[in-house]
Design a protein around this motif. Sequence first.
Motif, PDB file in Angstrom:
ATOM      1  N   VAL A 260      79.095  99.660  41.444  1.00  0.00           N
ATOM      2  CA  VAL A 260      80.260  98.950  41.997  1.00  0.00           C
ATOM      3  C   VAL A 260      80.054  98.685  43.483  1.00  0.00           C
ATOM      4  O   VAL A 260      80.323  97.584  43.985  1.00  0.00           O
ATOM      5  N   LEU A 261      79.561  99.687  44.206  1.00  0.00           N
ATOM      6  CA  LEU A 261      79.323  99.520  45.644  1.00  0.00           C
ATOM      7  C   LEU A 261      78.264  98.462  45.907  1.00  0.00           C
ATOM      8  O   LEU A 261      78.358  97.700  46.875  1.00  0.00           O
ATOM      9  N   ALA A 262      77.238  98.404  45.069  1.00  0.00           N
ATOM     10  CA  ALA A 262      76.192  97.389  45.238  1.00  0.00           C
ATOM     11  C   ALA A 262      76.791  95.994  45.134  1.00  0.00           C
ATOM     12  O   ALA A 262      76.464  95.100  45.945  1.00  0.00           O
ATOM     13  N   GLU A 263      77.685  95.780  44.170  1.00  0.00           N
ATOM     14  CA  GLU A 263      78.329  94.477  44.028  1.00  0.00           C
ATOM     15  C   GLU A 263      79.223  94.165  45.221  1.00  0.00           C
ATOM     16  O   GLU A 263      79.243  93.036  45.724  1.00  0.00           O
ATOM     17  N   GLN A 264      79.968  95.169  45.681  1.00  0.00           N
ATOM     18  CA  GLN A 264      80.882  94.943  46.797  1.00  0.00           C
ATOM     19  C   GLN A 264      80.126  94.620  48.083  1.00  0.00           C
ATOM     20  O   GLN A 264      80.514  93.714  48.836  1.00  0.00           O
ATOM     21  N   LEU A 265      79.060  95.353  48.346  1.00  0.00           N
ATOM     22  CA  LEU A 265      78.296  95.105  49.566  1.00  0.00           C
ATOM     23  C   LEU A 265      77.553  93.773  49.505  1.00  0.00           C
ATOM     24  O   LEU A 265      77.380  93.100  50.529  1.00  0.00           O
ATOM     25  N   ALA A 266      77.127  93.391  48.310  1.00  0.00           N
ATOM     26  CA  ALA A 266      76.473  92.095  48.171  1.00  0.00           C
ATOM     27  C   ALA A 266      77.440  90.952  48.451  1.00  0.00           C
ATOM     28  O   ALA A 266      77.025  89.855  48.824  1.00  0.00           O
ATOM     29  N   ALA A 267      78.746  91.206  48.287  1.00  0.00           N
ATOM     30  CA  ALA A 267      79.770  90.196  48.562  1.00  0.00           C
ATOM     31  C   ALA A 267      80.304  90.282  49.986  1.00  0.00           C
ATOM     32  O   ALA A 267      81.159  89.474  50.378  1.00  0.00           O
ATOM     33  N   ASP A 268      79.833  91.245  50.760  1.00  0.00           N
ATOM     34  CA  ASP A 268      80.259  91.428  52.153  1.00  0.00           C
ATOM     35  C   ASP A 268      79.469  90.434  53.010  1.00  0.00           C
ATOM     36  O   ASP A 268      78.273  90.584  53.218  1.00  0.00           O
ATOM     37  N   THR A 269      80.153  89.404  53.524  1.00  0.00           N
ATOM     38  CA  THR A 269      79.444  88.321  54.204  1.00  0.00           C
ATOM     39  C   THR A 269      78.754  88.786  55.485  1.00  0.00           C
ATOM     40  O   THR A 269      77.683  88.286  55.827  1.00  0.00           O
TER      41      THR A 269
ATOM     42  N   ALA B 299      69.940  96.050  45.845  1.00  0.00           N
ATOM     43  CA  ALA B 299      70.770  94.903  45.523  1.00  0.00           C
ATOM     44  C   ALA B 299      71.036  94.037  46.755  1.00  0.00           C
ATOM     45  O   ALA B 299      71.460  92.881  46.629  1.00  0.00           O
ATOM     46  N   LEU B 300      70.798  94.589  47.937  1.00  0.00           N
ATOM     47  CA  LEU B 300      70.978  93.842  49.185  1.00  0.00           C
ATOM     48  C   LEU B 300      69.680  93.202  49.659  1.00  0.00           C
ATOM     49  O   LEU B 300      69.642  92.615  50.733  1.00  0.00           O
ATOM     50  N   GLY B 301      68.610  93.353  48.868  1.00  0.00           N
ATOM     51  CA  GLY B 301      67.316  92.784  49.251  1.00  0.00           C
ATOM     52  C   GLY B 301      66.450  93.709  50.042  1.00  0.00           C
ATOM     53  O   GLY B 301      65.380  93.328  50.510  1.00  0.00           O
TER      54      GLY B 301
END
Length: 342
Positions: free
Chosen positions: A292-301, A336-338
Amino acid sequence: MERIGFLSFGHWGPGQGSRTRTAGDALLQAIDLSVAAEELGLDGAFFRVHHFARQQASPFPLLSAIAARTTRIEIGTGVIDMRYENPLYMAEEAAAADLISSGRLQLGISRGSPEPARQGAAAFGYVPEPGETDADMARRHTALFRKAITGAGVAEADPRYAGGAVGLLPVQPQSPGLAERIWWGAGTRKTAVWAAELGMNLMSSTLLTEDTGVPFHELQAEQIQLFRDAWAAAGHEHTPRVSVSRSVLPIVDEEDSRFFAGAALRDGRDQVGVIDGLTARFGKSYAGAPDVLAEQLAADTAVQEADTLLLTVPNQLGVDFNAKLLGTIARDIAPALGWSPG
């Protein structure tokens, strides 16, 4: 995301459950956690500097000790309050730490934040000149510090004791390249532009002392873009760096749940408040299952716009716990953030 490091506020005290009951505990554990972070493949160990509080206060001995125990990770501050600093002494200390680390020092500095001491900088011997604000004094100290680390002369030579030299002498030692590794902790879009114009990297935390009504990460992403635009307009030759800080608390077992389940419910959204008389927006904490955190941080502009992510750690929970936390992030969230381990 090119680099991920941790940011410790260096708290210590005898509170219930604290594993850093003394200043010595906090300092020695900071060294051990830095070693563990390097072994996990993380890229940096950064420390907040606070005076008149049970927190880290004198960064250069700590950073030098970490440099001697590690070989790869960056070491740095986030941030040093320049109101308190003797710029020339700080230039000597910073250059020495950078030389010990073979050029790994990344020094975050700023005007500082609210503090427990009333007129704390004055107790250190520094007061604004007539017509100056505290922020003006911090910037004046910064200008002299940055001049000194470039090797510019700052004190008149006495030919009797300087081998016949005349003119202005620089402080020693000097560490080439350090001047490009100074970061300004900017609390607003305006100060980010100012930092870019002067050629300092941008360090942006989980707090901005302004609010436009948009989510924190969007306001911070706007700050980053304005910084990069101003950097390009200034024509600096080297590439700037940008870091953002986040509180990321993965929950993978009962111990994590005991510490962080409340944060997942309480701190999972931005908050707006007043600090130093200014309306401020505080970024949310990320607490929950790693996927869940991976998805949220990936959406953090803002996280996506930055090249460096600094993870605030609950340092009073000890080295083993924080190494586990950082390991979970490195293994299950950061890819997930590269990001890939160093």
